[in-house]
Structure formats: structure tokens, C-alpha cells
Scaffold this active site. Structure first.
Site, PDB file in Angstrom:
ATOM      1  N   ARG A   3     -73.602 -75.505  57.685  1.00 45.12           N
ATOM      2  CA  ARG A   3     -72.586 -74.654  58.317  1.00 45.12           C
ATOM      3  C   ARG A   3     -73.014 -73.195  58.400  1.00 45.12           C
ATOM      4  O   ARG A   3     -72.633 -72.491  59.344  1.00 45.12           O
ATOM      5  CB  ARG A   3     -71.223 -74.829  57.640  1.00 45.12           C
ATOM      6  N   GLY A  28     -65.444 -74.766  58.691  1.00 45.10           N
ATOM      7  CA  GLY A  28     -66.065 -76.086  58.551  1.00 45.10           C
ATOM      8  C   GLY A  28     -64.980 -77.158  58.531  1.00 45.10           C
ATOM      9  O   GLY A  28     -63.794 -76.849  58.353  1.00 45.10           O
ATOM     10  N   ALA A  29     -65.409 -78.415  58.703  1.00 45.22           N
ATOM     11  CA  ALA A  29     -64.436 -79.515  58.761  1.00 45.22           C
ATOM     12  C   ALA A  29     -63.541 -79.521  57.517  1.00 45.22           C
ATOM     13  O   ALA A  29     -62.342 -79.759  57.614  1.00 45.22           O
ATOM     14  CB  ALA A  29     -65.181 -80.827  58.906  1.00 45.22           C
ATOM     15  N   TRP A  30     -64.116 -79.247  56.358  1.00 45.59           N
ATOM     16  CA  TRP A  30     -63.311 -79.285  55.132  1.00 45.59           C
ATOM     17  C   TRP A  30     -62.514 -78.017  54.893  1.00 45.59           C
ATOM     18  O   TRP A  30     -61.616 -78.002  54.058  1.00 45.59           O
ATOM     19  CB  TRP A  30     -64.188 -79.608  53.912  1.00 45.59           C
ATOM     20  N   ASN A  31     -62.844 -76.923  55.579  1.00 45.19           N
ATOM     21  CA  ASN A  31     -61.950 -75.756  55.510  1.00 45.19           C
ATOM     22  C   ASN A  31     -60.625 -76.179  56.134  1.00 45.19           C
ATOM     23  O   ASN A  31     -59.543 -75.871  55.627  1.00 45.19           O
ATOM     24  CB  ASN A  31     -62.490 -74.560  56.301  1.00 45.19           C
ATOM     25  N   HIS A  61     -69.643 -68.251  57.228  1.00 40.56           N
ATOM     26  CA  HIS A  61     -69.773 -69.144  58.400  1.00 40.56           C
ATOM     27  C   HIS A  61     -68.422 -69.420  59.068  1.00 40.56           C
ATOM     28  O   HIS A  61     -67.357 -69.252  58.462  1.00 40.56           O
ATOM     29  CB  HIS A  61     -70.384 -70.479  57.952  1.00 40.56           C
ATOM     30  N   GLY A  62     -68.475 -69.927  60.306  1.00 38.65           N
ATOM     31  CA  GLY A  62     -67.257 -70.351  60.993  1.00 38.65           C
ATOM     32  C   GLY A  62     -66.601 -71.510  60.238  1.00 38.65           C
ATOM     33  O   GLY A  62     -67.230 -72.144  59.375  1.00 38.65           O
ATOM     34  N   GLU A  96     -73.162 -71.875  48.960  1.00 40.92           N
ATOM     35  CA  GLU A  96     -71.824 -71.644  48.425  1.00 40.92           C
ATOM     36  C   GLU A  96     -71.843 -71.870  46.914  1.00 40.92           C
ATOM     37  O   GLU A  96     -72.711 -72.588  46.382  1.00 40.92           O
ATOM     38  CB  GLU A  96     -70.825 -72.576  49.124  1.00 40.92           C
ATOM     39  N   ARG A  97     -70.867 -71.291  46.241  1.00 43.60           N
ATOM     40  CA  ARG A  97     -70.666 -71.554  44.814  1.00 43.60           C
ATOM     41  C   ARG A  97     -70.549 -73.062  44.600  1.00 43.60           C
ATOM     42  O   ARG A  97     -69.897 -73.757  45.394  1.00 43.60           O
ATOM     43  CB  ARG A  97     -69.369 -70.867  44.401  1.00 43.60           C
ATOM     44  N   HIS A 129     -71.628 -67.861  52.760  1.00 46.63           N
ATOM     45  CA  HIS A 129     -70.379 -68.550  52.405  1.00 46.63           C
ATOM     46  C   HIS A 129     -69.388 -67.575  51.761  1.00 46.63           C
ATOM     47  O   HIS A 129     -69.777 -66.504  51.308  1.00 46.63           O
ATOM     48  CB  HIS A 129     -70.698 -69.681  51.431  1.00 46.63           C
TER      49      HIS A 129
END
Ligand code: X15
Length: 258
Positions: free
Chosen positions: A62, A14-17, A11-12, A89-90, A188
């Protein structure tokens, strides 16, 4: 000979990336840049003439939002989107919410690299005292899974991601590919890495150096046995893709948070 095309997409952003925190099963939306990445991805796929018949996503917003934005940019909004927790995601266990660079300061970069990229090391599990435990396990989406909520993971290694993803791949995705459908899997970093490991036969050791940047489509050309006939292709500007890969790798470098 190439018989099928399969697209994998992390995904593009995310806020936490952006904040460099382990996001995992916390349902963060795309950042502004992440929305643009997904739209750019859709535009690129359209320019290159690709058409999807079916999209699979996780049940995290996401990956779903990314799928929608890609399809919208391609003018293919009508394409069915099928969701499963098995593409989530994991599950990063008790690491969820923590900042990678701060963890590297506290525990050392090697330890963080092991947590992030080793194949069979499971991080410490999440428990009821964790600040995001209730947000995750009280979420209604997890009552819709094909396993009871109590049996959902509390932490996973990459190997455990593959163990829960493979039955879904075999029962649900493969039959569609075999019907000749062009499939996009919008998921993810680590669910895509797990699938890549399986499809490309990457060793437990070598998978540690496979990094996927956000919003970059990965094209796999497969033969009739669903084995890749050539190396995976990350589509787009190759210099930008390499820079994005380095950025993901550098997230585990020790740095006090600002
Ligand atoms: O939520 C995550 O991945 P995602 O942004 O692909 O959903 C993980 O926190 C990725 O972390 P990692 O790159 O340290 O494995």
C-alpha cells in the site's frame, strides 16, 4: 531559516482501513478510494509545483502503490523509489486483523486508545497460532531485510517503531536530504507518527493526540540541522483534513460490526 523540504505521506486508504481492522504487516492493497486519494495527492503536489528527487517507502504494497500513483499523477515516474522494512507500519502483534470497534466493545475504548496511541505500550505478540502469522513470516520480502527473519518484530510499541526506523533515517535518508534532494517518505500512520515525534521533539504524552489521515501529504520545512522551522503543514482542503482526522480517531469507538 528553512533549508530543506521533507514530505511525509500516509498511504491512501487500504482495504482494511475501510473495514476498520488493524492491518499492520498484512499486505493489503489500496481500496478504490485509496487509489483516488493517492492520485489526488499527486495532482495537488503537482499543482503546488513540488518536485521530488527520491522516494522512500516501506516494503508493504500500500505504501509502494501510493508512491507510484503520486509520481504518476505528478508526471515524475522516473524518480527512484527505495524500499525498506524499517518504514513498515507498526507491528500490531496479536491485534492484527481484529476490528477496532469490536475490540472497544470487548475491552473498552480506553484500552483500545492505549493500544493505538500510547508511546511505549507494546500489544501482545503474534505467535504461530495467529491466522496471519504464516502469511507474514513466510513472505519472501522478509528474507530481504537487513536483520534475520527470526529477529524481526512480533509486536511493537510506537517507541519500538522509532528504534528500528531511526538507524535507517540516519544512515540512508538524512544523507540524501543533506545533498539537497527533495524526499518523499510514503509510509504508514504510525511509522510517519514515529518520525514526526522524533523530528518535532513531541513528548511521549503529546504524541497520543497526533493523528494522520490517509493520502494527505505532510510538509516539514527543516533547518540545516534538520529541525523544523515551522509547524508541519497538512496540504489540501483543511476542513476535509480535519474531518478525515476525526474519522481515524473515531475508529476506536465501540460499535458492533455490521
Ligand atoms: O495498518 C495500519 O496503519 P496504515 O493504514 O497507516 O498502514 C494500522 O492498522 C493503523 O492503525 P491505527 O490507526 O489504529 O494505529
Amino acid at each position: 531559516m528553512s533549508k530543506y523540504k521533507l514530505f511525509l505521506l500516509r498511504h491512501g486508504e487500504g482495504a482494511w482501513n475501510k473495514e476498520n481492522r488493524f492491518c499492520s504487516w498484512v499486505d493489503q492493497k489500496l481500496s478504490k478510494d485509496g487509489v483516488k486519494e493517492a492520485q489526488d495527492c499527486g495532482r495537488l503536489l503537482k499543482e503546488q509545483g513540488y518536485k521530488f528527487d527520491l522516494v522512500f517507502t516501506s516494503i508493504l504494497s500500500r505504501s509502494i502503490q501510493t508512491a507510484w500513483l503520486v509520481l504518476e499523477a505528478m508526471g515524475q515516474e522516473w524518480v527512484p523509489v527505495v524500499k525498506s522494512w524499517r518504514l513498515n507500519e507498526r507491528h500490531y502483534g496479536s491485534l492484527i486483523g481484529l476490528n477496532r470497534a469490536e475490540m472497544a466493545l470487548q475491552h473498552g475504548e480506553e484500552k483500545v486508545k492505549l493500544w493505538r496511541r500510547s508511546y511505549d505500550i507494546t500489544p501482545p505478540p503474534i505467535d504461530e497460532s495467529h491466522p496471519y502469522f504464516l502469511e507474514i513470516y513466510n513472505d519472501r520480502r522478509y528474507t530481504t531485510c537487513d536483520v534475520p527473519k527470526e529477529n524481526l518484530p512480533r509486536a511493537e510499541s510506537l517507541k519500538e517503531v522509532l528504534d528500528r526506523l531511526l538507524p535507517y533515517w540516519g544512515s540512508t535518508v538524512v544523507p540524501e536530504i543533506r545533498k539537497g534532494r527533495t524526499v518523499l517518505i510514503s509510509a504508514h500512520g504510525n511509522s510517519c507518527r514515529a518520525l514526526l515525534k522524533y523530528l518535532e521533539g513531541i513528548s511521549d504524552k503529546d504524541i497520543a493526540s497526533v493523528t494522520l489521515p490517509t493520502g494527505i501529504p505532510v510538509l516539514l520545512e527543516l533547518d540545516e540541522n534538520l529541525k523544523p522551522v515551522k509547524p508541519r503543514q497538512l496540504l489540501g482542503d483543511q476542513a476535509k483534513i480535519q474531518a478525515a482526522i476525526r474519522k481515524v480517531e473515531d475508529q476506536g469507538k465501540a460499535k458492533p460490526s455490521t
